[in-house]
Design a protein around this motif. Structure first.
Motif, short mmCIF file in Angstrom:
data_model
loop_
_atom_site.label_atom_id
_atom_site.label_comp_id
_atom_site.label_asym_id
_atom_site.label_seq_id
_atom_site.Cartn_x
_atom_site.Cartn_y
_atom_site.Cartn_z
N LYS A 57 0.83 -1.19 0.00
CA LYS A 57 0.00 0.00 0.00
C LYS A 57 0.87 1.26 0.00
CE LYS A 57 -3.66 -2.45 2.34
NZ LYS A 57 -2.97 -3.72 2.01
N GLU A 93 -5.84 -1.04 5.20
CA GLU A 93 -6.83 -2.10 5.00
C GLU A 93 -7.09 -2.77 6.34
OE1 GLU A 93 -7.35 -4.77 1.27
OE2 GLU A 93 -6.04 -5.90 2.64
N SER A 137 -9.07 -6.09 7.97
CA SER A 137 -9.54 -7.39 7.48
C SER A 137 -10.08 -8.27 8.60
CB SER A 137 -8.38 -8.14 6.79
OG SER A 137 -7.78 -7.33 5.80
N LYS A 152 -11.67 -6.64 -5.81
CA LYS A 152 -11.66 -5.30 -5.25
C LYS A 152 -12.78 -4.47 -5.86
CE LYS A 152 -8.63 -1.27 -4.64
NZ LYS A 152 -7.27 -0.72 -4.92
N ASN A 203 -12.28 -7.59 3.55
CA ASN A 203 -11.37 -6.49 3.75
C ASN A 203 -12.04 -5.14 3.42
OD1 ASN A 203 -8.91 -8.46 3.77
ND2 ASN A 203 -9.92 -8.83 1.81
N GLY A 205 -10.74 -1.17 2.80
CA GLY A 205 -9.52 -0.41 2.67
C GLY A 205 -9.65 0.87 1.89
#
Length: 337
Positions: free
Chosen positions: A63, A69, A71, A310, A333, A335
């Motif tokens: 990242k 993120e 999770s 995603k 997750n 993020g």
């Protein structure tokens, strides 16, 4: 039910012994009880170490600065067809007092993961000077006997990007503390994206990184009130720890990506039987304090492959790890960047 829930939460299969003739095993002598417990719990130590070593990554791309993120990660570590992990050969020649009722000297018995029932053993207990009494009991079975063929684990995990290519991670399980059960998990990790330092970083179709993670799981079961023994503060205390080192590669597509890694896991488990235990009969009874502790080292190579979806700030990932104990991991997750 309490035994099953605790095993699912902590994988501390010591409860199988604590609730299945632990007093009889102590009657065979501390050395015999320790030897049996070590062999009985060994596969659990391995499965837990491998299980809690998973879930450290879902991409090789680190990242950026300030990206994060959060999770929710769950693992299922299976052992359904692992005969070498669900049983072990008990040879009475290696024991001081433990014998099989049917006269055999060696046979397969259940580990804490297994399902071999009806194996009866005995010890000769001296109840008075020169007077012995035969004490028979059934050796404990394991999780398969409870209809469970997997070892679950789960935790919350957070990741945040720092300087270019570097990402830090932390994981924990909210502490569970009841009258007789205490459970806790924490861990920390680092990921470094090697491709981020290359001039053509954004043009490369894949990212390559290294990941290091440490996890610690502790579980404590207080069975003083179970009434198995006269004595005080009777506790089974278990600790698991693992280090994992991984080389990871992943695609760099906008929505669906694929990732995989090769790794090495090393870890250790320690189980302490603590407290005071009065064993024996009549004037020949004795009190043992903190009678024994057993430990086991675990290590091995792992390989996994997975995919990540995603959708804005929401992401899903799933992967499968091949190792001494195979593990299916899934993550939900949330993020930014």
């Amino acid at each position: 039910m309490k035994k099953i829930l605790f095993l699912m939460a902590t994988a501390v299969s010591s409860l199988g012994i604590a609730q299945a003739n632990l007093d009889d095993l102590f009657a065979a002598g501390i050395d015999d009880a320790q030897r049996f417990t070590n062999d009985y719990l060994a596969p659990v130590s391995e499965s837990v170490v491998y299980s809690i070593s998973n879930g450290w990554y879902n991409s090789a791309k680190a990242k950026p600065l300030g990206g994060f993120e959060i999770s929710i990660i769950g693992n299922i570590t299976g052992f359904k067809n692992k005969d070498d992990k669900t049983s072990f050969v008990l040879n009475t020649a290696e024991y001081e007092n433990l014998q099989f009722v049917d006269g055999e000297t060696s046979k397969s018995v259940s580990t804490a993961l297994g399902d071999i029932e009806g194996v009866r053993a005995f010890v000769e207990v001296e109840v008075a000077p020169g007077v012995t009494e035969r004490q028979e009991f059934e050796l404990p079975t394991g999780l398969l006997a409870e209809g469970l063929n997997f070892m679950p684990s789960g935790y919350l995990q957070g990741s945040v990007g720092l300087i270019k290519g570097l990402e830090v991670k932390a994981r924990f399980l909210p502490k569970i503390d009841t009258d007789d059960v205490k459970i806790g998990l924490f861990g920390a990790g680092l990921q470094y994206d090697f491709t981020s330092s290359l001039p053509a970083d954004k043009l490369l179709p894949v990212a390559i990184s290294g990941v290091i993670g440490y996890t610690s799981l502790t579980g404590e079961y207080d069975f003083t009130d179970a009434g198995l023994f006269d004595g005080d503060r009777q506790i089974i205390d278990t600790k698991f720890s693992s280090w994992t080192f991984n080389a990871v590669a992943s695609t760099r597509l906008p929505v669906i990506n694929f990732y995989g890694g090769l790794g090495y896991v090393t870890g250790k488990s320690t189980t302490d039987v603590l407290g005071d235990y009065t064993v024996g009969v009549g004037p020949l009874s004795t009190t043992e304090t903190d009678p024994f502790s057993i430990s086991r080292n675990v290590s091995g190579v792992t390989a996994n492959v997975g995919t990540k979806l995603k959708l804005g700030f929401f992401r899903l990932n799933v992967d499968y790890t091949l190792a001494e104990f195979n593990t299916l991991t899934a993550g939900i997750n949330f993020g930014f960047r």
